[in-house]
Design a protein around this motif. Structure first.
Motif, PDB file in Angstrom:
ATOM      1  N   PRO A 263       0.809  -1.219   0.000  1.00  0.00           N
ATOM      2  CA  PRO A 263       0.000   0.000   0.000  1.00  0.00           C
ATOM      3  C   PRO A 263       0.847   1.277   0.000  1.00  0.00           C
ATOM      4  CG  PRO A 263      -0.959  -1.585   1.492  1.00  0.00           C
ATOM      5  CD  PRO A 263       0.373  -2.153   1.067  1.00  0.00           C
ATOM      6  N   SER A 264       1.925   1.296   0.773  1.00  0.00           N
ATOM      7  CA  SER A 264       2.793   2.477   0.799  1.00  0.00           C
ATOM      8  C   SER A 264       3.482   2.683  -0.543  1.00  0.00           C
ATOM      9  CB  SER A 264       3.843   2.342   1.910  1.00  0.00           C
ATOM     10  OG  SER A 264       3.245   2.384   3.183  1.00  0.00           O
ATOM     11  N   ALA A 265       3.905   1.580  -1.172  1.00  0.00           N
ATOM     12  CA  ALA A 265       4.579   1.681  -2.470  1.00  0.00           C
ATOM     13  C   ALA A 265       3.633   2.219  -3.542  1.00  0.00           C
ATOM     14  CB  ALA A 265       5.126   0.319  -2.882  1.00  0.00           C
ATOM     15  N   VAL A 266       2.421   1.683  -3.579  1.00  0.00           N
ATOM     16  CA  VAL A 266       1.436   2.150  -4.559  1.00  0.00           C
ATOM     17  C   VAL A 266       1.019   3.586  -4.258  1.00  0.00           C
ATOM     18  CG1 VAL A 266      -0.873   1.750  -5.503  1.00  0.00           C
ATOM     19  CG2 VAL A 266       0.617  -0.192  -4.989  1.00  0.00           C
ATOM     20  N   TYR A 267       0.842   3.888  -2.983  1.00  0.00           N
ATOM     21  CA  TYR A 267       0.470   5.241  -2.576  1.00  0.00           C
ATOM     22  C   TYR A 267       1.532   6.261  -2.990  1.00  0.00           C
ATOM     23  CZ  TYR A 267      -0.401   9.225   0.515  1.00  0.00           C
ATOM     24  OH  TYR A 267      -0.609  10.481   1.016  1.00  0.00           O
ATOM     25  N   GLY A 268       2.797   5.848  -2.945  1.00  0.00           N
ATOM     26  CA  GLY A 268       3.879   6.743  -3.352  1.00  0.00           C
ATOM     27  C   GLY A 268       3.743   7.208  -4.789  1.00  0.00           C
ATOM     28  N   ILE A 269       2.962   6.480  -5.580  1.00  0.00           N
ATOM     29  CA  ILE A 269       2.710   6.860  -6.974  1.00  0.00           C
ATOM     30  C   ILE A 269       1.369   7.590  -7.113  1.00  0.00           C
ATOM     31  CG2 ILE A 269       2.393   5.974  -9.332  1.00  0.00           C
ATOM     32  CD1 ILE A 269       4.104   3.546  -8.454  1.00  0.00           C
ATOM     33  N   THR A 270       0.321   7.012  -6.518  1.00  0.00           N
ATOM     34  CA  THR A 270      -1.027   7.553  -6.728  1.00  0.00           C
ATOM     35  C   THR A 270      -1.248   8.899  -6.049  1.00  0.00           C
ATOM     36  OG1 THR A 270      -1.906   6.341  -4.799  1.00  0.00           O
ATOM     37  CG2 THR A 270      -1.990   5.227  -6.945  1.00  0.00           C
ATOM     38  N   MET A 271      -0.515   9.180  -4.968  1.00  0.00           N
ATOM     39  CA  MET A 271      -0.794  10.411  -4.232  1.00  0.00           C
ATOM     40  C   MET A 271      -0.568  11.654  -5.075  1.00  0.00           C
ATOM     41  SD  MET A 271       2.392  10.930  -1.564  1.00  0.00           S
ATOM     42  CE  MET A 271       4.090  11.081  -2.123  1.00  0.00           C
ATOM     43  N   TYR A 272       0.372  11.594  -6.008  1.00  0.00           N
ATOM     44  CA  TYR A 272       0.641  12.764  -6.847  1.00  0.00           C
ATOM     45  C   TYR A 272      -0.516  13.017  -7.802  1.00  0.00           C
ATOM     46  CZ  TYR A 272       5.375  12.566  -5.023  1.00  0.00           C
ATOM     47  OH  TYR A 272       6.460  12.570  -4.182  1.00  0.00           O
ATOM     48  N   ALA A 273      -1.094  11.937  -8.346  1.00  0.00           N
ATOM     49  CA  ALA A 273      -2.235  12.089  -9.246  1.00  0.00           C
ATOM     50  C   ALA A 273      -3.454  12.620  -8.494  1.00  0.00           C
ATOM     51  CB  ALA A 273      -2.562  10.750  -9.900  1.00  0.00           C
ATOM     52  N   VAL A 274      -3.616  12.182  -7.243  1.00  0.00           N
ATOM     53  CA  VAL A 274      -4.762  12.608  -6.446  1.00  0.00           C
ATOM     54  C   VAL A 274      -4.631  14.067  -6.025  1.00  0.00           C
ATOM     55  CG1 VAL A 274      -5.962  12.287  -4.238  1.00  0.00           C
ATOM     56  CG2 VAL A 274      -5.284  10.299  -5.589  1.00  0.00           C
ATOM     57  N   VAL A 275      -3.439  14.470  -5.605  1.00  0.00           N
ATOM     58  CA  VAL A 275      -3.276  15.814  -5.042  1.00  0.00           C
ATOM     59  C   VAL A 275      -3.213  16.898  -6.115  1.00  0.00           C
ATOM     60  CG1 VAL A 275      -0.744  16.011  -4.998  1.00  0.00           C
ATOM     61  CG2 VAL A 275      -2.101  17.019  -3.143  1.00  0.00           C
ATOM     62  N   LEU A 276      -2.902  16.533  -7.355  1.00  0.00           N
ATOM     63  CA  LEU A 276      -2.757  17.533  -8.415  1.00  0.00           C
ATOM     64  C   LEU A 276      -4.012  18.384  -8.601  1.00  0.00           C
ATOM     65  CD1 LEU A 276      -1.017  18.794 -10.601  1.00  0.00           C
ATOM     66  CD2 LEU A 276      -1.766  16.991 -12.173  1.00  0.00           C
ATOM     67  N   PRO A 277      -5.212  17.793  -8.726  1.00  0.00           N
ATOM     68  CA  PRO A 277      -6.411  18.643  -8.863  1.00  0.00           C
ATOM     69  C   PRO A 277      -6.623  19.556  -7.654  1.00  0.00           C
ATOM     70  CG  PRO A 277      -6.910  16.367  -9.442  1.00  0.00           C
ATOM     71  CD  PRO A 277      -5.551  16.362  -8.811  1.00  0.00           C
ATOM     72  N   PHE A 278      -6.273  19.069  -6.471  1.00  0.00           N
ATOM     73  CA  PHE A 278      -6.397  19.898  -5.277  1.00  0.00           C
ATOM     74  C   PHE A 278      -5.447  21.093  -5.348  1.00  0.00           C
ATOM     75  CE2 PHE A 278      -8.469  16.114  -3.740  1.00  0.00           C
ATOM     76  CZ  PHE A 278      -9.380  16.562  -2.807  1.00  0.00           C
ATOM     77  N   LEU A 279      -4.232  20.866  -5.841  1.00  0.00           N
ATOM     78  CA  LEU A 279      -3.272  21.968  -5.976  1.00  0.00           C
ATOM     79  C   LEU A 279      -3.813  23.034  -6.917  1.00  0.00           C
ATOM     80  CD1 LEU A 279       0.230  20.204  -6.211  1.00  0.00           C
ATOM     81  CD2 LEU A 279      -0.795  21.366  -4.254  1.00  0.00           C
ATOM     82  N   VAL A 280      -4.358  22.601  -8.035  1.00  0.00           N
ATOM     83  CA  VAL A 280      -4.924  23.546  -9.004  1.00  0.00           C
ATOM     84  C   VAL A 280      -6.059  24.343  -8.362  1.00  0.00           C
ATOM     85  CG1 VAL A 280      -6.147  23.772 -11.199  1.00  0.00           C
ATOM     86  CG2 VAL A 280      -4.276  22.114 -10.975  1.00  0.00           C
ATOM     87  N   TRP A 281      -6.920  23.628  -7.641  1.00  0.00           N
ATOM     88  CA  TRP A 281      -8.048  24.279  -6.952  1.00  0.00           C
ATOM     89  C   TRP A 281      -7.554  25.262  -5.889  1.00  0.00           C
ATOM     90  CZ3 TRP A 281     -11.169  21.693  -2.534  1.00  0.00           C
ATOM     91  CH2 TRP A 281     -12.242  22.515  -2.164  1.00  0.00           C
ATOM     92  N   PHE A 282      -6.601  24.815  -5.068  1.00  0.00           N
ATOM     93  CA  PHE A 282      -6.095  25.663  -3.995  1.00  0.00           C
ATOM     94  C   PHE A 282      -5.422  26.918  -4.535  1.00  0.00           C
ATOM     95  CE2 PHE A 282      -5.601  21.857  -0.883  1.00  0.00           C
ATOM     96  CZ  PHE A 282      -6.950  21.954  -0.567  1.00  0.00           C
ATOM     97  N   ARG A 283      -4.666  26.790  -5.609  1.00  0.00           N
ATOM     98  CA  ARG A 283      -3.938  27.939  -6.151  1.00  0.00           C
ATOM     99  C   ARG A 283      -4.890  29.004  -6.711  1.00  0.00           C
ATOM    100  NH1 ARG A 283       1.442  27.840  -7.027  1.00  0.00           N
ATOM    101  NH2 ARG A 283       1.217  29.296  -8.763  1.00  0.00           N
ATOM    102  N   ARG A 284      -6.076  28.597  -7.093  1.00  0.00           N
ATOM    103  CA  ARG A 284      -7.046  29.547  -7.651  1.00  0.00           C
ATOM    104  C   ARG A 284      -7.838  30.263  -6.583  1.00  0.00           C
ATOM    105  NH1 ARG A 284      -9.590  25.937 -12.642  1.00  0.00           N
ATOM    106  NH2 ARG A 284      -7.758  26.060 -14.001  1.00  0.00           N
TER     107      ARG A 284
END
Length: 285
Positions: A263-284
Motif C-alpha cells: 500500500p505504501s509503495a502504490v500510494y507513493g505513486i497515486t498520491m501525486y495524481a490525487v493531489v494535483l487537482p487539489f493543488l490547481v483548486w487551492f492555487r485559484r
C-alpha cells in the motif's frame, strides 16, 4: 534484495529525514507555542482522524489482512518533506506545515510502534508476526528522529553548509525513494496485480477523503484560507517511505519486501495524481 532492504531502505529514509531536518530551524518548533490552535487542529487530524479513516476504509473494502495492515501502517506515518513542498505550491501556510511535520515526525517514535503492533494483531490474528515495540521505537529513533535532529543542528550551527547541501540531499532522497518503490512492487508483483483494483481504489478513496476531511475540519474551526490548505495537505499526504520501512522492520528481510509494504509503495505513486487537482483548486482560491 536483502542488501537493498537492510542497507538501502534505512539509508534512504534517513536521508529523507535528514533533508527534512536541514530545512528546519528552532523557530519552527517554537512556532507551535505561538500558534497552538491551528497546530492542534492539524495534529488531531494527522494522529487521530487519519488512522480512523484508514480503519474504516480497509473495513469497507474488505481488504486482505496483510494489505489492511499496510494501509494502517501508512496512516500512522506523518507527512514529510513532500507535504511541505505541496503546501508551498498550493499557496498554503508553509510555516504551519513545517511545524506539523517537524513535531509529529518526532512524536511518531512514541505513537507508531504501539499503533503498528495493535493493527498487526487485530488484522492478522494468529498469523501476526512478533512485533517488538521497543525495538521498533529504537529503530524509528535511529532512522527518523536522529537524522531530523542532526539536520536541525546543521542548520543551526552551519547554515551556509546546510544551504549548499539541501538541494542535493533532496534529489538523492527522491532517487532512492523511486528505487525503493520499484523494488517493493517488483518483489510482490503477483500480489500487486491480484489486488491492484481494490487496493488502488481504496488508496485513492482514502487519499481524497483525507484531503477533504482536513479541509472541512480546518474550515469548521474558522482557520484562514492558507491554514486550511496546509492542514488539508498535511492530513492527506503521508511519508510512504516510512510505511515501506516499517513493513520491513516488522517482517524482516528473509523473503524480500513484505506485502505489508505494497500500500505504501502504490500510494507513493497515486498520491501525486490525487493531489494535483487539489493543488490547481487551492492555487485559484
Amino acid at each position: 534484495m536483502d542488501l537493498l532492504i537492510n542497507v538501502g531502505l534505512p539509508i534512504s529514509l534517513a536521508i529523507i529525514m535528514l533533508s527534512l531536518g536541514i530545512g528546519l530551524e528552532i523557530a519552527d518548533f517554537r512556532r507551535v507555542l505561538n500558534r497552538k490552535y491551528p497546530f492542534a487542529i492539524g495534529a488531531v487530524c494527522q494522529v487521530v482522524l487519519l488512522p480512523i479513516a484508514a480503519f474504516f476504509t480497509v473495513t469497507l473494502f474488505g481488504l486482505p489482512p496483510e494489505i489492511a495492515v499496510g494501509f494502517m501502517l501508512l496512516s500512522f506515518c506523518p507527512g514529510g518533506v513532500t507535504s511541505n513542498i505541496l503546501t508551498k505550491l498550493a499557496k498554503g501556510d508553509v510555516a504551519l506545515s513545517v511545524s506539523l511535520t517537524a513535531v509529529i515526525s518526532i512524536l511518531s517514535i512514541l505513537t507508531v510502534p504501539f499503533l503498528a503492533a495493535w493493527s498487526i494483531t487485530y488484522f492478522m490474528a494468529e498469523n501476526a508476526p512478533d512485533v517488538s515495540i521497543s525495538g521498533l521505537a529504537i529503530a524509528m529513533f535511529l532512522i527518523t528522529t536522529l537524522p531530523v535532529a542532526i539536520g536541525v543542528g546543521v542548520r543551526r550551527f552551519a547554515t551556509g553548509f546546510a544551504n549548499r547541501i539541501e538541494g542535493g540531499l533532496s534529489t538523492l532522497a527522491t532517487v532512492l525513494f523511486v528505487m525503493i518503490v520499484v523494488a517493493a512492487l517488483a518483489g510482490n508483483w503477483q500480489i500487486f496485480i491480484d489486488n491492484l483494483g481494490i487496493m488502488g481504489t481504496g488508496l485513492i478513496s482514502l487519499n481524497v477523503a483525507l484531503l477533504l476531511i482536513g479541509l472541512g475540519i480546518a474550515r469548521a474551526a474558522n482557520l484562514s484560507s492558507a491554514e486550511c490548505k496546509s492542514i488539508s495537505i498535511d492530513t492527506g499526504i503521508q511519508n510512504s517511505t516510512l510505511g515501506i520501512t516499517l513493513a520491513a522492520l516488522i517482517t524482516g528481510t528473509e523473503s524480500g519486501f513484505s506485502p505489508l509494504a505494497l500500500p505504501s509503495a502504490v500510494y507513493g505513486i497515486t498520491m501525486y495524481a490525487v493531489v494535483l487537482p487539489f493543488l490547481v483548486w487551492f492555487r485559484r482560491r
